[in-house]
Design a protein around this motif. Structure first.
Motif, short mmCIF file in Angstrom:
data_model
loop_
_atom_site.label_atom_id
_atom_site.label_comp_id
_atom_site.label_asym_id
_atom_site.label_seq_id
_atom_site.Cartn_x
_atom_site.Cartn_y
_atom_site.Cartn_z
N GLU A 279 0.98 -1.02 -0.20
CA GLU A 279 0.10 0.34 -0.41
C GLU A 279 1.33 1.14 0.07
O GLU A 279 1.86 0.78 0.29
N TYR B 56 4.01 5.18 -13.31
CA TYR B 56 3.07 5.73 -12.67
C TYR B 56 2.99 7.56 -13.63
O TYR B 56 3.20 8.31 -12.29
N ALA C 262 -6.10 2.19 -6.91
CA ALA C 262 -6.36 3.69 -5.94
C ALA C 262 -8.04 3.91 -5.14
O ALA C 262 -8.93 3.81 -6.24
N MET D 6 -1.95 -1.20 -10.67
CA MET D 6 -2.01 -0.52 -9.02
C MET D 6 -3.80 -0.11 -9.00
O MET D 6 -3.67 0.49 -10.01
N CYS E 46 -3.60 3.56 -2.82
CA CYS E 46 -3.16 3.23 -3.49
C CYS E 46 -2.75 1.83 -2.92
O CYS E 46 -1.81 1.08 -1.97
#
Length: 453
Positions: free
Chosen positions: A196, A261, A225, A223, A235
């Motif tokens: 996380e 990202y 969120a 990933m 996330c």
């Protein structure tokens, strides 16, 4: 069943998580005294574990269960609705994909810890419920019904005729029957783990759209969120062990997130610290059978993750566990409190459903990390939503059946197959009629041309 003597407890629940607390409340409302044993200390006076929040996505099944103990509206008031997925591409572009055909349905992001506290407080306010924290189960003797606990004050023992194991995927209570003849057990780990991170608020506002579950699909990993009430986002990285191990230095971590990202890397000020210090969790699917075991001294029933842990990619783990509790309560009502018959019905009704959602959750991981980027997948989803709008109530997507209905999980795959077959036949018929019409029109044209001067 054993004879009940002085000091013998009728029902013990191992685990004061979501399922344990809900089940305790439901049983106590039936006039059954329940003692709940929890290995952790009281969460109201201890700090949460770092990097272990994993927000819950509560949907129709969980909400219906919470309604049974008066927590539906309170939970919704403390949750944030997410009406779809926001897919983040490698170049930083974002694409919103609604969950339902009409765009009105939402799953609800809520703190697991906060929901657990609400259920715990309802349980403790219910007459007949006693919760004992700091009690780690070390042994359950099925021959005598004796439970042995490790506590800060030393070993403690208790007895129960009914033991309900709601102590999670790595259930201590389940160990008492793991090597029993006839007990089957499988524990299948993904090669992926999870870690996380946190996207904090920016100038007091959300840094990302709070109306969506955000996904950064990257083929072999991803990933996600989920929004929080404090305007932050939790996330979660779902990466392989090799991917986690490859990033060792602050520079490697920053560079990797900038490349993979790019639109969120700058929004995580504690990226390096969180990455280096938050733990990596495992992801497993656990299946076992039977869930109910009878000994000379007690009966043991497995509940929630202790019976059927699933991966989190359909957001149904908590919803499914809460459904277990409702089913046990329903079966007790149907059998006038006959535990043996009630628990037999419970496992027979729930097993196929839990196997079905376990399979769907595994498949949804592939969808989330990979298929969402496929144009063919996007076209198929758009076509399904179009059919749902045109054939409301007759054609319903798998996602809506899982998340926005209480149709038994086990019925959903077959219903989807029937729907798809019907649509394929209808499409083939339409194409056939269309082809015939084209042929007739062409023939008519040829006749007209021959007759023309």
């Amino acid at each position: 069943m054993p004879e009940w003597g002085a000091g013998t407890e009728r029902v013990a629940i191992v685990g004061a998580g979501l399922a344990g607390c809900l089940l305790a409340t439901l049983l106590a409302r039936r006039g059954i005294d329940v003692t709940v044993y929890e290995r952790r200390e009281d969460p109201r006076v201890t700090a949460p574990e770092r990097g272990r929040s994993i927000n819950l996505a509560i949907s129709a099944r969980g909400l219906e269960a919470l309604a049974q103990v008066g927590l539906r509206e309170l939970s919704l008031s403390r949750a944030l609705p997410m009406h779809g997925r926001m897919v983040h591409s490698l170049d930083g572009q974002q694409s919103f994909r609604p969950y339902s055909a009409d765009g009105t349905q939402a799953i609800n992001s809520i703190s697991r810890a906060e929901l657990n506290l609400a259920l715990l407080e309802v349980a403790e306010r219910t007459r007949g419920v006693c919760v004992r924290f700091g009690h780690r189960l070390s042994e359950l003797d099925m021959a005598t019904g004796e439970l042995s606990f490790e506590t800060a004050g030393g070993q403690r023992a208790a007895r129960a005729g009914i033991v309900l194991a709601a102590d999670g995927a790595y259930s201590a209570a389940r160990r008492s029957v793991t090597f029993r003849q006839g007990f089957t057990f499988s524990q299948d780990y993904l090669q992926h783990g999870y870690k996380e991170l946190t996207v904090p608020s920016r100038d007091g506002e959300f840094a990302l759209d709070p109306d969506a579950l955000h996904i950064w699909p990257r083929g072999s990993s991803m990933m996600i969120a989920l929004p929080n009430l404090d305007r932050s986002f939790t996330c979660t990285l779902f990466w392989t062990g090799a991917e986690f191990a490859a990033l060792r230095s602050p520079g490697q971590i920053r560079d990797h997130f900038r490349r993979h990202y790019p639109d969120v890397a700058a929004l995580i000020p504690d990226l390096v610290d969180d990455y280096l210090h938050n733990p990596i969790g495992s992801l497993a699917t656990i299946r076992c059978w039977p869930w109910v075991h009878h000994g000379a001294g007690c009966t043991l029933a497995l509940v929630g993750d202790a019976a059927h842990a699933i991966v989190p990619f359909y957001g149904q783990g908590a919803n499914c566990a809460l459904e277990d509790c409702i089913e046990i309560d329903r079966c007790l009502g149907e059998t006038d409190g006959d535990w043996t018959t009630a628990l037999t019905r419970y496992q027979q009704r729930r097993k196929a459903n839990c196997d079905a959602i376990a399979d769907m959750a595994l498949d949804n991981f592939i969808e989330m990390r990979d298929r969402v980027n496929s144009r063919a997948f996007q076209a198929k989803t758009a076509a399904r939503h179009a059919l749902e709008r045109r054939l409301a109530g007759h054609y319903v997507s798998q996602y809506e059946l899982v998340s926005f209905s209480t149709v038994p999980y086990a019925q959903i795959p077959d219903r989807i197959r029937r729907q798809d077959r019907a649509m394929a036949l209808a499409a083939a018929g339409a194409l056939g009629l269309g082809g015939a019409a084209v042929a007739l029109a062409a023939a008519a044209s040829r006749v007209t041309r021959r007759k023309s001067p």
